[in-house]
Write an enzyme that holds these catalytic residues in place. Structure first.
Site, PDB file in Angstrom:
ATOM      1  N   HIS A  84      15.794  -6.515  -3.228  1.00  0.00           N
ATOM      2  CA  HIS A  84      15.553  -7.899  -3.072  1.00  0.00           C
ATOM      3  C   HIS A  84      16.889  -8.614  -2.318  1.00  0.00           C
ATOM      4  O   HIS A  84      17.237  -9.816  -2.706  1.00  0.00           O
ATOM      5  CB  HIS A  84      15.392  -8.440  -4.496  1.00  0.00           C
ATOM      6  CG  HIS A  84      14.328  -8.368  -5.248  1.00  0.00           C
ATOM      7  ND1 HIS A  84      12.944  -9.035  -4.786  1.00  0.00           N
ATOM      8  CD2 HIS A  84      13.736  -7.306  -6.034  1.00  0.00           C
ATOM      9  CE1 HIS A  84      12.192  -8.530  -5.668  1.00  0.00           C
ATOM     10  NE2 HIS A  84      12.423  -7.604  -6.182  1.00  0.00           N
ATOM     11  N   GLY A 130       4.571   1.730  -2.995  1.00  0.00           N
ATOM     12  CA  GLY A 130       6.128   1.124  -2.508  1.00  0.00           C
ATOM     13  C   GLY A 130       6.523   2.133  -1.832  1.00  0.00           C
ATOM     14  O   GLY A 130       8.003   1.960  -1.555  1.00  0.00           O
ATOM     15  N   SER A 180       3.420   3.121   3.116  1.00  0.00           N
ATOM     16  CA  SER A 180       2.403   3.379   3.761  1.00  0.00           C
ATOM     17  C   SER A 180       2.001   2.470   5.008  1.00  0.00           C
ATOM     18  O   SER A 180       1.674   2.848   6.204  1.00  0.00           O
ATOM     19  CB  SER A 180       1.205   4.055   3.025  1.00  0.00           C
ATOM     20  OG  SER A 180       0.640   3.030   2.536  1.00  0.00           O
ATOM     21  N   ASP A 194      11.287  -2.020   6.164  1.00  0.00           N
ATOM     22  CA  ASP A 194      10.206  -0.914   6.017  1.00  0.00           C
ATOM     23  C   ASP A 194       9.982  -0.185   7.404  1.00  0.00           C
ATOM     24  O   ASP A 194       9.973   0.761   7.782  1.00  0.00           O
ATOM     25  CB  ASP A 194       9.069  -1.231   5.272  1.00  0.00           C
ATOM     26  CG  ASP A 194       9.147  -1.577   4.044  1.00  0.00           C
ATOM     27  OD1 ASP A 194      10.228  -1.599   3.463  1.00  0.00           O
ATOM     28  OD2 ASP A 194       8.155  -2.134   3.286  1.00  0.00           O
TER      29      ASP A 194
HETATM   30  P1  ADP Z   1       2.560   0.605   0.593  1.00  0.00           P
HETATM   31  O1  ADP Z   1       3.036   0.049   1.913  1.00  0.00           O
HETATM   32  O2  ADP Z   1       3.431   0.272  -0.574  1.00  0.00           O
HETATM   33  O3  ADP Z   1       1.893   1.848   0.418  1.00  0.00           O
HETATM   34  P2  ADP Z   1       0.620  -1.465   1.069  1.00  0.00           P
HETATM   35  O4  ADP Z   1      -0.532  -2.209   0.266  1.00  0.00           O
HETATM   36  O5  ADP Z   1       1.536  -2.261   1.545  1.00  0.00           O
HETATM   37  O6  ADP Z   1       1.150  -0.302   0.434  1.00  0.00           O
HETATM   38  O7  ADP Z   1      -0.357  -0.873   2.232  1.00  0.00           O
HETATM   39  C1  ADP Z   1      -1.414   0.142   1.813  1.00  0.00           C
HETATM   40  C2  ADP Z   1      -2.405  -0.036   2.686  1.00  0.00           C
HETATM   41  O8  ADP Z   1      -2.018   0.714   4.039  1.00  0.00           O
HETATM   42  C3  ADP Z   1      -3.561   0.640   2.546  1.00  0.00           C
HETATM   43  O9  ADP Z   1      -4.496  -0.084   1.597  1.00  0.00           O
HETATM   44  C4  ADP Z   1      -4.393   1.197   3.765  1.00  0.00           C
HETATM   45  O10 ADP Z   1      -5.052  -0.295   4.303  1.00  0.00           O
HETATM   46  C5  ADP Z   1      -3.148   1.155   4.527  1.00  0.00           C
HETATM   47  N1  ADP Z   1      -2.995   2.782   4.721  1.00  0.00           N
HETATM   48  C6  ADP Z   1      -2.000   3.603   4.339  1.00  0.00           C
HETATM   49  N2  ADP Z   1      -2.254   4.907   4.143  1.00  0.00           N
HETATM   50  C7  ADP Z   1      -3.304   4.902   5.028  1.00  0.00           C
HETATM   51  C8  ADP Z   1      -3.869   6.006   5.441  1.00  0.00           C
HETATM   52  N3  ADP Z   1      -3.574   7.454   5.066  1.00  0.00           N
HETATM   53  N4  ADP Z   1      -5.183   5.784   6.023  1.00  0.00           N
HETATM   54  C9  ADP Z   1      -5.550   4.607   6.398  1.00  0.00           C
HETATM   55  N5  ADP Z   1      -4.997   3.714   6.043  1.00  0.00           N
HETATM   56  C10 ADP Z   1      -3.886   3.621   5.156  1.00  0.00           C
HETATM   57 MG    MG Z   2       3.423  -1.883   2.250  1.00  0.00          MG
END
Ligand code: ADP
Ligand code: MG
Length: 389
Positions: free
Chosen positions: A37, A126, A129, A174
């Site tokens: 934060h 978190g 991805s 990120d």
């Molecule tokens: P975080 O970034 O914390 O993992 P987010 O909600 O910001 O969570 O992002 C997750 C989203 O990113 C998923 O709902 C999907 O839309 C996309 N995503 C992540 N990994 C994949 C994957 N392996 N294949 C396709 N889409 C993905």
């Molecule tokens: Mg995210």
């Protein structure tokens, strides 16, 4: 494991598009070691890129069509570069759509692309991805179209895609670490100036362990906005006494103490946390440079306590996970990581005690919370790059 995944990706590309991909790209997820934060307060963060990534196999097209296949969701999409719209149905495709949109807006000339996407960054835990996906796609377009995009500019462009196309209000950390991380290093990022320093971790027999609480980050949006508002309010009040400040980054602990009678109690607590956390990040970097991991561990623990008691963004599940880790001698430091209210903790752990931590978490955490934990032992890896085929 990387090789197997890459082979599977290539096979899938051949089946889908009846050709070999030109290039294989990977972009990692990340874990923030300390500095939570602080980003939206113009402060410091200290993440590492991890050995979990999004991989993209891609091939340039001569027209302006983009065809994407998500191996993990088993879904395909197709869109034209001249007409990129938000997809309500296949939401994963909005990350690549956003990246393509903002590449063009930045006046990069891109062509169409065929791509297959797969990932092993746990989704929504978190570990970002989403940033990994954006950065992997940006590098795929960069390579396919013979561009040469400055890495910091690429990170900013991917952040824009997430903020303004996907509609998630994230900071720059990120995308920055996913693009610019370095093996065996953590990255100190000044979120105000975007100056950064790669700091060798020299972990030797120490492991970075991420524990997923399995608690979905429910409250996070509304509470996140409230915290931001409290920080802004603190700056507004202190500005009257300290002209020229523009963020909590510019404030010292003594300033808050001195003008305490003018600041509402909750605002003061939030501001104190941020100011102290920024100091902790810089002290962490010094500790690591001096090979003083014990000191770094203490700072991680203090960070958790601040997030729990002053910033109030922890939750019983995160606290339980951290307390279990704190109970083990070989755990040097442990804290929640990410925005809070669920998600993951990060710990640094002496290798010999790893099994003890894993056993304790698996045994005690479900008893205390009714949830099933997941444990990822991570290494610090390079930022996005090409996988040689
Ligand atoms: P975080 O970034 O914390 O993992 P987010 O909600 O910001 O969570 O992002 C997750 C989203 O990113 C998923 O709902 C999907 O839309 C996309 N995503 C992540 N990994 C994949 C994957 N392996 N294949 C396709 N889409 C993905
Ligand atoms: Mg995210």
């Amino acid at each position: 494991m990387t090789t197997e995944r890459a082979e599977r990706l290539i096979e899938s590309f051949k089946t889908k598009f009846d050709a070999m991909p030109d290039v294989l790209v990977r972009a990692p997820g990340r874990v923030n070691l300390i500095g939570e934060h602080t980003d939206y307060n113009d402060g410091f963060v200290f993440p590492v890129a991890i050995d979990r990534d999004i991989m993209v196999a891609s091939r340039r097209r001569e027209d302006l069509t983009v065809r994407l296949y998500s191996l993990d969701y088993d879904q395909s999409v197709e869109f034209a570069l001249g007409d990129i719209k938000y997809d309500d149905d296949k939401k994963w495709s909005n990350y690549p759509r956003g990246v393509a949109h903002f590449l063009q807006e930045s006046e990069y000339s891109i062509s169409g692309l065929d791509a297959v996407i797969t990932g092993n960054v746990p989704i929504g835990a978190g570990l970002s991805s989403s940033a990994a996906m954006e950065v992997a796609m940006a590098v795929a377009f960069e390579r396919a179209c013979g561009l040469n995009i400055d890495p910091v500019e690429m990170a900013l462009l991917c952040q824009k895609a997430e903020n303004n196309f996907v509609g998630v209000n994230c900071g720059i950390m990120d995308q920055f670490i996913s693009r610019l991380g370095k093996k065996d290093h953590a990255l100190l990022l000044d979120c105000r100036t975007l100056e950064y320093e790669l700091v060798p971790l020299n972990l030797e027999n120490i492991k970075i362990v991420v524990c997923n609480t399995g608690k979905k980050r429910g409250l996070v949006d509304s509470e996140y906005n409230k915290r931001r508002a409290e920080c802004e309010r603190g700056v507004k009040i202190l500005e009257k006494f300290l002209p020229g400040i523009s963020a909590l980054r510019d404030i010292e602990i003594d300033d808050i103490r001195k003008y305490s009678s003018h600041i509402p109690e909750i605002t003061e607590k939030r501001c104190l946390y941020v100011v102290k956390e920024n100091i902790r990040v810089l002290e962490s970097v010094s500790a690591i440079k001096e090979h003083d991991l014990l000191k770094f561990g203490e700072l991680m623990n203090e960070s958790h306590i601040g997030l729990r008691d002053e910033y109030e963004v922890s939750c019983p599940e995160l606290d339980a996970m951290v307390e279990i880790a704190w109970g083990i001698d070989g755990v040097i430091g442990s804290r929640m990581t990410g925005a809070g209210f669920g998600g993951c903790t990060v710990s640094i752990v002496v290798e010999d005690c790893l099994q003890e931590l894993i056993d304790k978490v698996n045994e005690e955490y479900p008893k205390r919370t009714g949830l099933q934990p997941e444990i990822y032992i991570c290494t610090a890896e390079d930022g996005a790059g090409i996988i040689e085929i």
